[in-house]
Enzyme design. Structure first.
Site, PDB file in Angstrom:
ATOM      1  N   LYS A   1       0.832  -1.211   0.000  1.00  0.00           N
ATOM      2  CA  LYS A   1       0.000   0.000   0.000  1.00  0.00           C
ATOM      3  C   LYS A   1       0.863   1.256   0.000  1.00  0.00           C
ATOM      4  CE  LYS A   1      -2.074  -1.189   3.853  1.00  0.00           C
ATOM      5  NZ  LYS A   1      -1.359  -2.464   4.155  1.00  0.00           N
TER       6      LYS A   1
ATOM      7  N   ARG B   1      -9.935   0.474   8.430  1.00  0.00           N
ATOM      8  CA  ARG B   1      -9.438  -0.860   8.771  1.00  0.00           C
ATOM      9  C   ARG B   1     -10.474  -1.681   9.527  1.00  0.00           C
ATOM     10  NH1 ARG B   1      -3.571   0.208   8.611  1.00  0.00           N
ATOM     11  NH2 ARG B   1      -2.543  -1.734   9.146  1.00  0.00           N
TER      12      ARG B   1
ATOM     13  N   ARG C   1      11.686  -5.873   4.892  1.00  0.00           N
ATOM     14  CA  ARG C   1      11.552  -4.411   4.731  1.00  0.00           C
ATOM     15  C   ARG C   1      12.534  -3.656   5.628  1.00  0.00           C
ATOM     16  NH1 ARG C   1       5.759  -1.921   5.356  1.00  0.00           N
ATOM     17  NH2 ARG C   1       5.881  -2.949   7.370  1.00  0.00           N
TER      18      ARG C   1
ATOM     19  N   ARG D   1      11.250  -1.861  11.166  1.00  0.00           N
ATOM     20  CA  ARG D   1      10.141  -1.409  12.002  1.00  0.00           C
ATOM     21  C   ARG D   1       9.936  -2.374  13.165  1.00  0.00           C
ATOM     22  NH1 ARG D   1       5.080   0.178   8.159  1.00  0.00           N
ATOM     23  NH2 ARG D   1       3.991  -1.080   9.702  1.00  0.00           N
TER      24      ARG D   1
ATOM     25  N   ARG E   1      -0.327  -9.358  13.112  1.00  0.00           N
ATOM     26  CA  ARG E   1      -0.894  -8.330  12.213  1.00  0.00           C
ATOM     27  C   ARG E   1      -1.699  -8.992  11.093  1.00  0.00           C
ATOM     28  NH1 ARG E   1       4.277  -5.509  10.437  1.00  0.00           N
ATOM     29  NH2 ARG E   1       2.960  -4.211   9.107  1.00  0.00           N
TER      30      ARG E   1
HETATM   31  P1  AP5 Z   1       4.840  -1.704   1.809  1.00  0.00           P
HETATM   32  O1  AP5 Z   1       4.484  -0.811   0.678  1.00  0.00           O
HETATM   33  O2  AP5 Z   1       5.649  -1.144   2.912  1.00  0.00           O
HETATM   34  O3  AP5 Z   1       3.528  -2.444   2.354  1.00  0.00           O
HETATM   35  P2  AP5 Z   1       2.269  -1.859   3.124  1.00  0.00           P
HETATM   36  O4  AP5 Z   1       1.071  -2.529   2.546  1.00  0.00           O
HETATM   37  O5  AP5 Z   1       2.290  -0.372   3.139  1.00  0.00           O
HETATM   38  O6  AP5 Z   1       2.579  -2.505   4.527  1.00  0.00           O
HETATM   39  P3  AP5 Z   1       2.496  -1.922   6.004  1.00  0.00           P
HETATM   40  O7  AP5 Z   1       3.211  -2.933   6.850  1.00  0.00           O
HETATM   41  O8  AP5 Z   1       2.978  -0.512   6.101  1.00  0.00           O
HETATM   42  O9  AP5 Z   1       0.992  -1.995   6.233  1.00  0.00           O
HETATM   43  P4  AP5 Z   1       0.263  -2.103   7.540  1.00  0.00           P
HETATM   44  O10 AP5 Z   1      -1.113  -1.954   7.061  1.00  0.00           O
HETATM   45  O11 AP5 Z   1       0.532  -3.268   8.406  1.00  0.00           O
HETATM   46  O12 AP5 Z   1       0.944  -0.950   8.400  1.00  0.00           O
HETATM   47  P5  AP5 Z   1       0.537   0.538   8.746  1.00  0.00           P
HETATM   48  O13 AP5 Z   1       1.760   1.328   8.718  1.00  0.00           O
HETATM   49  O14 AP5 Z   1      -0.645   0.987   7.956  1.00  0.00           O
HETATM   50  O15 AP5 Z   1       5.572  -2.987   1.171  1.00  0.00           O
HETATM   51  C1  AP5 Z   1       6.154  -3.976   2.007  1.00  0.00           C
HETATM   52  C2  AP5 Z   1       7.519  -4.394   1.431  1.00  0.00           C
HETATM   53  O16 AP5 Z   1       7.303  -5.113   0.220  1.00  0.00           O
HETATM   54  C3  AP5 Z   1       8.431  -3.215   1.093  1.00  0.00           C
HETATM   55  O17 AP5 Z   1       9.725  -3.509   1.484  1.00  0.00           O
HETATM   56  C4  AP5 Z   1       8.316  -3.083  -0.454  1.00  0.00           C
HETATM   57  O18 AP5 Z   1       9.512  -2.611  -1.023  1.00  0.00           O
HETATM   58  C5  AP5 Z   1       8.031  -4.545  -0.850  1.00  0.00           C
HETATM   59  N1  AP5 Z   1       7.200  -4.660  -2.049  1.00  0.00           N
HETATM   60  C6  AP5 Z   1       5.975  -4.097  -2.246  1.00  0.00           C
HETATM   61  N2  AP5 Z   1       5.493  -4.453  -3.457  1.00  0.00           N
HETATM   62  C7  AP5 Z   1       6.421  -5.252  -4.035  1.00  0.00           C
HETATM   63  C8  AP5 Z   1       6.490  -5.930  -5.275  1.00  0.00           C
HETATM   64  N3  AP5 Z   1       5.515  -5.854  -6.187  1.00  0.00           N
HETATM   65  N4  AP5 Z   1       7.601  -6.665  -5.536  1.00  0.00           N
HETATM   66  C9  AP5 Z   1       8.582  -6.755  -4.633  1.00  0.00           C
HETATM   67  N5  AP5 Z   1       8.591  -6.129  -3.435  1.00  0.00           N
HETATM   68  C10 AP5 Z   1       7.512  -5.387  -3.137  1.00  0.00           C
HETATM   69  O19 AP5 Z   1       0.016   0.359  10.247  1.00  0.00           O
HETATM   70  C11 AP5 Z   1       0.897   0.050  11.296  1.00  0.00           C
HETATM   71  C12 AP5 Z   1       0.104  -0.058  12.594  1.00  0.00           C
HETATM   72  O20 AP5 Z   1      -0.530   1.209  12.872  1.00  0.00           O
HETATM   73  C13 AP5 Z   1      -1.060  -1.064  12.597  1.00  0.00           C
HETATM   74  O21 AP5 Z   1      -0.616  -2.363  12.925  1.00  0.00           O
HETATM   75  C14 AP5 Z   1      -1.963  -0.467  13.675  1.00  0.00           C
HETATM   76  O22 AP5 Z   1      -1.482  -0.739  14.966  1.00  0.00           O
HETATM   77  C15 AP5 Z   1      -1.831   1.029  13.428  1.00  0.00           C
HETATM   78  N6  AP5 Z   1      -2.839   1.547  12.468  1.00  0.00           N
HETATM   79  C16 AP5 Z   1      -2.591   2.105  11.260  1.00  0.00           C
HETATM   80  N7  AP5 Z   1      -3.729   2.483  10.674  1.00  0.00           N
HETATM   81  C17 AP5 Z   1      -4.734   2.154  11.532  1.00  0.00           C
HETATM   82  C18 AP5 Z   1      -6.146   2.272  11.466  1.00  0.00           C
HETATM   83  N8  AP5 Z   1      -6.772   2.815  10.396  1.00  0.00           N
HETATM   84  N9  AP5 Z   1      -6.862   1.825  12.529  1.00  0.00           N
HETATM   85  C19 AP5 Z   1      -6.254   1.281  13.612  1.00  0.00           C
HETATM   86  N10 AP5 Z   1      -4.917   1.132  13.726  1.00  0.00           N
HETATM   87  C20 AP5 Z   1      -4.160   1.568  12.684  1.00  0.00           C
END
Ligand code: AP5
Length: 216
Positions: free
Chosen positions: A13, A88, A127, A160, A171
């Site tokens: 994402k 979410r 990552r 992270r 997660r």
């Molecule tokens: P990346 O783009 O970093 O993936 P992502 O989907 O953004 O993953 P996140 O881990 O950031 O998502 P998340 O939803 O768990 O975390 P968030 O920060 O929102 O890609 C991952 C890796 O893959 C990278 O290294 C990239 O280079 C690689 N990659 C991608 N595509 C590729 C491809 N095609 N080929 C090869 N490599 C590839 O949330 C963190 C925490 O915050 C949550 O756990 C929760 O506690 C809290 N939180 C956030 N939002 C909310 C909400 N709305 N409500 C409640 N709690 C929340």
């Protein structure tokens, strides 16, 4: 253009949003990034959120919804925005609909990014983020030129807190239980498009997404 990128942790994402905002000239709104910035700055919100984030649990809806309502009031959102990691839960999606109705905004599309679980696991354990500019690398799929150093700004790369194997497992389970019901929620509203992103280079997936979102 107002769109949501929906998908499990590690689906890409953040990676795809980073490219889409240059194409559509709208801001990315990542609740994860906003929360991590608050944790780093030691704000009240950051203090409340940290424990949930470290465990891989969701931060309570009550802390998230106001934050989004405030953020989309900002001037840079006047031509639209890309939501990454929000909503979410069904409660967050209902609250978002309420905000949109109040403001006369229309959700154009929800992109459901589908990635197999073992691929997600590898992407998350591999990552590495830049401490300075937030650049996103991966020791398996997108390694930096110099080990541990950001290609873009020379900053130090780190893993992270929630990218440790046991937290990743939690997660992914939290996603299945609390977030995946949104797939049917938005499918019923006829705004959901599925994108299979298990295979394919980052730019290829971005092309698939722009194919769905259409021209600017
Ligand atoms: P990346 O783009 O970093 O993936 P992502 O989907 O953004 O993953 P996140 O881990 O950031 O998502 P998340 O939803 O768990 O975390 P968030 O920060 O929102 O890609 C991952 C890796 O893959 C990278 O290294 C990239 O280079 C690689 N990659 C991608 N595509 C590729 C491809 N095609 N080929 C090869 N490599 C590839 O949330 C963190 C925490 O915050 C949550 O756990 C929760 O506690 C809290 N939180 C956030 N939002 C909310 C909400 N709305 N409500 C409640 N709690 C929340």
């Amino acid at each position: 253009m107002i769109a949501i990128l929906l998908g499990p942790p590690g689906a890409g994402k953040g990676t795809y949003s980073g490219k889409l905002i240059d194409i559509y000239k709208v801001p990315q709104i990542s609740t994860g990034d906003i929360l991590r910035a608050n944790v780093k700055e030691g704000t009240e919100l950051g203090k409340k959120a940290k424990g949930f984030m470290d465990k891989g649990a969701l931060v309570p809806d009550s802390l998230i919804v106001d934050l989004i309502e405030d953020r989309i009031k900002a001037d840079d959102c006047r031509n639209g925005f890309l939501l990454d990691g929000f909503p979410r839960t069904v409660e967050q999606a209902d609250a978002l609909e309420g905000i949109f109705n109040k403001k006369g905004l229309k959700l154009d599309r929800v992109i459901n990014i589908i990635v197999e679980r073992d691929v997600l696991f590898k992407r998350l354990t591999g990552r590495r983020m830049c401490k300075v500019c937030g650049g996103n690398f991966n020791i398996y799929t997108l390694p930096p030129k110099v080990d541990g150093v950001c290609d873009k700004c020379g900053g130090e790369l780190y893993q992270r807190n929630d990218d440790k194997p046991e937290t990743i497992e939690n997660r992914l389970n939290v996603y299945e239980k609390q977030t995946s019901p949104l797939i049917e929620y938005y499918r019923k509203k006829n705004v959901l498009s599925d994108i299979d992103a298990s295979k394919g280079a980052i730019d290829d997936i971005v092309k698939m997404i722009t194919g769905v979102l259409g021209k600017k």
